[in-house]
Design an enzyme around this catalytic site. Structure first.
Site, PDB file in Angstrom:
ATOM      1  N   GLY A 239       0.765  -1.244   0.000  1.00 38.59           N
ATOM      2  CA  GLY A 239       0.000   0.000   0.000  1.00 38.59           C
ATOM      3  C   GLY A 239       0.787   1.280   0.000  1.00 38.59           C
ATOM      4  O   GLY A 239       0.234   2.334  -0.316  1.00 38.59           O
ATOM      5  N   GLU A 273       3.982  -6.597   1.986  1.00 37.47           N
ATOM      6  CA  GLU A 273       3.634  -6.999   0.607  1.00 37.47           C
ATOM      7  C   GLU A 273       3.653  -5.791  -0.330  1.00 37.47           C
ATOM      8  O   GLU A 273       2.634  -5.451  -0.941  1.00 37.47           O
ATOM      9  CB  GLU A 273       2.233  -7.614   0.579  1.00 37.47           C
ATOM     10  CG  GLU A 273       2.059  -8.857   1.418  1.00 37.47           C
ATOM     11  CD  GLU A 273       0.596  -9.311   1.466  1.00 37.47           C
ATOM     12  OE1 GLU A 273      -0.278  -8.600   0.943  1.00 37.47           O
ATOM     13  OE2 GLU A 273       0.345 -10.372   2.034  1.00 37.47           O
ATOM     14  N   PRO A 274       4.769  -5.131  -0.464  1.00 40.06           N
ATOM     15  CA  PRO A 274       4.772  -3.937  -1.323  1.00 40.06           C
ATOM     16  C   PRO A 274       4.784  -4.302  -2.799  1.00 40.06           C
ATOM     17  O   PRO A 274       5.413  -5.277  -3.216  1.00 40.06           O
ATOM     18  CB  PRO A 274       6.089  -3.248  -0.941  1.00 40.06           C
ATOM     19  CG  PRO A 274       6.984  -4.392  -0.581  1.00 40.06           C
ATOM     20  CD  PRO A 274       6.107  -5.435   0.056  1.00 40.06           C
ATOM     21  N   TYR A 317      -9.063   5.084 -12.856  1.00 46.60           N
ATOM     22  CA  TYR A 317      -9.200   5.842 -11.608  1.00 46.60           C
ATOM     23  C   TYR A 317      -8.863   7.317 -11.767  1.00 46.60           C
ATOM     24  O   TYR A 317      -8.541   7.982 -10.778  1.00 46.60           O
ATOM     25  CB  TYR A 317      -8.271   5.358 -10.488  1.00 46.60           C
ATOM     26  CG  TYR A 317      -7.724   3.987 -10.475  1.00 46.60           C
ATOM     27  CD1 TYR A 317      -8.521   2.913 -10.057  1.00 46.60           C
ATOM     28  CD2 TYR A 317      -6.388   3.733 -10.779  1.00 46.60           C
ATOM     29  CE1 TYR A 317      -7.988   1.642  -9.961  1.00 46.60           C
ATOM     30  CE2 TYR A 317      -5.852   2.464 -10.674  1.00 46.60           C
ATOM     31  CZ  TYR A 317      -6.662   1.426 -10.271  1.00 46.60           C
ATOM     32  OH  TYR A 317      -6.138   0.175 -10.157  1.00 46.60           O
ATOM     33  N   CYS A 343     -11.327   3.704 -28.792  1.00 47.99           N
ATOM     34  CA  CYS A 343     -12.656   4.286 -28.987  1.00 47.99           C
ATOM     35  C   CYS A 343     -13.437   4.356 -27.694  1.00 47.99           C
ATOM     36  O   CYS A 343     -14.457   3.672 -27.533  1.00 47.99           O
ATOM     37  CB  CYS A 343     -13.421   3.368 -29.929  1.00 47.99           C
ATOM     38  SG  CYS A 343     -13.570   4.033 -31.520  1.00 47.99           S
ATOM     39  N   GLU A 344     -12.956   5.098 -26.735  1.00 45.79           N
ATOM     40  CA  GLU A 344     -13.626   5.315 -25.458  1.00 45.79           C
ATOM     41  C   GLU A 344     -13.267   6.730 -25.054  1.00 45.79           C
ATOM     42  O   GLU A 344     -12.083   7.100 -25.100  1.00 45.79           O
ATOM     43  CB  GLU A 344     -13.093   4.367 -24.359  1.00 45.79           C
ATOM     44  CG  GLU A 344     -13.209   2.895 -24.641  1.00 45.79           C
ATOM     45  CD  GLU A 344     -14.615   2.347 -24.451  1.00 45.79           C
ATOM     46  OE1 GLU A 344     -15.400   2.963 -23.713  1.00 45.79           O
ATOM     47  OE2 GLU A 344     -14.913   1.320 -25.075  1.00 45.79           O
TER      48      GLU A 344
HETATM   49  C1  PLP Z   1      -3.352  -8.238  -0.796  1.00 45.95           C
HETATM   50  C2  PLP Z   1      -2.485  -7.244  -1.448  1.00 45.95           C
HETATM   51  N1  PLP Z   1      -1.196  -7.143  -1.053  1.00 45.95           N
HETATM   52  C3  PLP Z   1      -0.362  -6.246  -1.607  1.00 45.95           C
HETATM   53  C4  PLP Z   1      -0.779  -5.398  -2.602  1.00 45.95           C
HETATM   54  C5  PLP Z   1       0.187  -4.427  -3.182  1.00 45.95           C
HETATM   55  O1  PLP Z   1      -0.210  -3.131  -2.963  1.00 45.95           O
HETATM   56  P1  PLP Z   1       0.728  -1.935  -3.403  1.00 45.95           P
HETATM   57  O2  PLP Z   1       1.096  -2.148  -4.813  1.00 45.95           O
HETATM   58  O3  PLP Z   1      -0.097  -0.734  -3.189  1.00 45.95           O
HETATM   59  O4  PLP Z   1       1.916  -1.975  -2.481  1.00 45.95           O
HETATM   60  C6  PLP Z   1      -2.109  -5.447  -3.021  1.00 45.95           C
HETATM   61  C7  PLP Z   1      -2.604  -4.500  -4.034  1.00 45.95           C
HETATM   62  O5  PLP Z   1      -3.567  -3.820  -3.887  1.00 45.95           O
HETATM   63  C8  PLP Z   1      -2.980  -6.412  -2.454  1.00 45.95           C
HETATM   64  O6  PLP Z   1      -4.245  -6.523  -2.859  1.00 45.95           O
END
Ligand code: PLP
Length: 417
Positions: A239, A273-274, A317, A343-344
């Protein structure tokens, strides 16, 4: 200096002129800096160095094999969001015990594969999924390692389409129900409770929600510990955002400083989990101008050979990407809409951008497109998936060749109806 910068007047990737890459590989083209990926990964790893932690790169941000391999080589572990991403991670050299598997709506086949592989953890989204995993593991006479994804109902102050930690979103189990579910899980012999997982959303640039989420996880871990349930780790998800508009965003150190004080008290290891933070700024989408037009009283349009089929973030977004000419274009700056060929009406990369007088054949780069760019590309309008190149040590190689028509049509049958 790594990534995308000008050498005198010419835009380069780690010193390699983008114009020459565009001439060799054609456009639209994704260009990645291996050095920038290494730097971003190491910045996070170093920021958390004082505490036991594991970085699981989130493949969903960019699952091009060469990028995933690069991260595997740096010592990253993996976060897969689908069965396909598990296979890519394995192909890139990750071992099952270095992979966590997240995702709402995992299919039976995906769960069977995940249990069979013995992943580090399946991040469980619901009581029903937990039950399915337990049964699959019991049928195979094994124990599945699981982490429960909790939903803390915290506003991550990001775009609603990428906010995942609010009660109304489809993700995880409400945090106040988690302890009860854990107690139930603890009695299932085919489950091993490895951790608690949470992912608040993406492109988060305010640290307070991430800190509060970490505190909420630690509070839950304490409650579980008091109930005799010992976990191995807390998974804080991904995130952390990047700067798309050159405004300052929190550094990796700021992030670590905001979550580690809470986490330290738990004594549990941390999983991160980046995705975006590791690869976002390390990639650009390079495109050629194919047309320009302006009629009396109307805006000027610059039409590129890349569109929402290659980079959907602006259409999906309203996301902002800087757009810069690769070579200097002499002449006054004037406002124009930079659009794709699809075409959008949403196929617009930027409105009212001040640009020099771009003409057909000029090449531009959409910066910070390394995350959720090629990974979300599609064949809409039968446009082939773009080529991707990885720049490293002053040279470059294809990470993915441009898709051919034959490859696109390969799976399709000549029906006789
Ligand atoms: C479960 C999970 N982990 C990690 C990520 C990676 O997020 P980000 O790319 O924002 O670090 C996401 C993406 O939304 C996710 O859904």
């Amino acid at each position: 200096m790594t990534g995308f910068f000008r050498d005198r007047t010419t835009l380069t990737c780690d010193g390699v002129p983008i114009g020459s890459l565009a001439r060799s590989a054609g456009t639209p083209l994704y260009v990645y800096s291996a050095a920038a990926i290494r730097e971003a990964y190491r910045a996070l790893d170093t920021a958390f160095a004082s505490y036991p932690h594991t970085i699981h790169y989130a493949l969903k941000a960019n699952s091009t094999l060469a990028i995933v391999r690069l991260l595997q080589g740096l010592g990253s572990h993996a976060d897969a969001n689908s069965g396909g991403e598990i296979e890519v991670a394995l192909r890139a050299g990750f071992t099952p015990e270095h992979i966590v598997f997240t995702g709402v709506g995992k299919t039976h086949d995906e769960l069977v594969r995940a249990v069979g592989l013995g992943l580090k953890a399946i991040n469980v989204e619901s009581p029903g999924e937990l039950d399915r995993i337990a049964r699959i593991a019991a049928d195979r006479g094994t124990r599945a390692r699981v982490a429960l994804r909790v939903n803390p109902d915290i506003d991550s102050q990001t775009h609603p389409y990428i906010a995942t930690g609010l009660r109304e979103s489809k993700f995880g189990v409400p945090i106040e129900l988690a302890a009860g579910l854990f107690r139930e899980m603890a009695s299932r012999p085919s489950l091993h409770l490895a951790g608690i997982h949470l992912h608040l959303g993406s492109q988060i640039v305010t640290l307070d929600p991430l800190r509060r989420a970490a505190e909420a996880l630690v509070g839950l871990a304490r409650e579980l510990c008091d109930a005799g349930i010992r976990l191995e780790y807390l998974d804080l998800g991904g995130g952390l955002g990047i700067s798309y508009d050159e405004q300052p965003v929190p550094s990796a150190e700021d992030y670590a400083a905001s979550v580690l004080p809470a986490v330290r008290g738990s004594g549990l290891a941390v999983v991160l989990e980046p995705g975006r933070r590791v690869v976002g700024a390390a990639g650009a989408l390079v495109a050629s101008v194919v047309d320009t037009k302006q009629f009396p009283g109307s805006r000027r349009f610059v039409v590129l050979d890349a569109g929402m089929s290659e980079l959907i973030r602006p259409a999906l977004y309203g996301a902002f990407h800087r757009i810069v000419p690769v070579e200097p274009c002499p002449g006054p700056l004037e406002p124009c809409d930079i659009v794709g060929p699809v075409c959008e009406s949403s196929d617009v990369f930027g409105r009212d951008r001040l640009m020099p007088p771009l003409e057909p054949g000029d090449v531009v780069a959409l910066l910070d497109a390394g995350a959720y760019g090629s990974a979300m590309a599609s064949n809409y309008l039968r446009r082939p998936l773009p080529a991707e190149v990885l720049v490293d040590n002053g040279g470059w190689q294809y990470a993915r060749r441009r898709q051919t028509m034959a490859e696109m049509l390969g799976p399709e049958e000549e029906t006789s109806l």
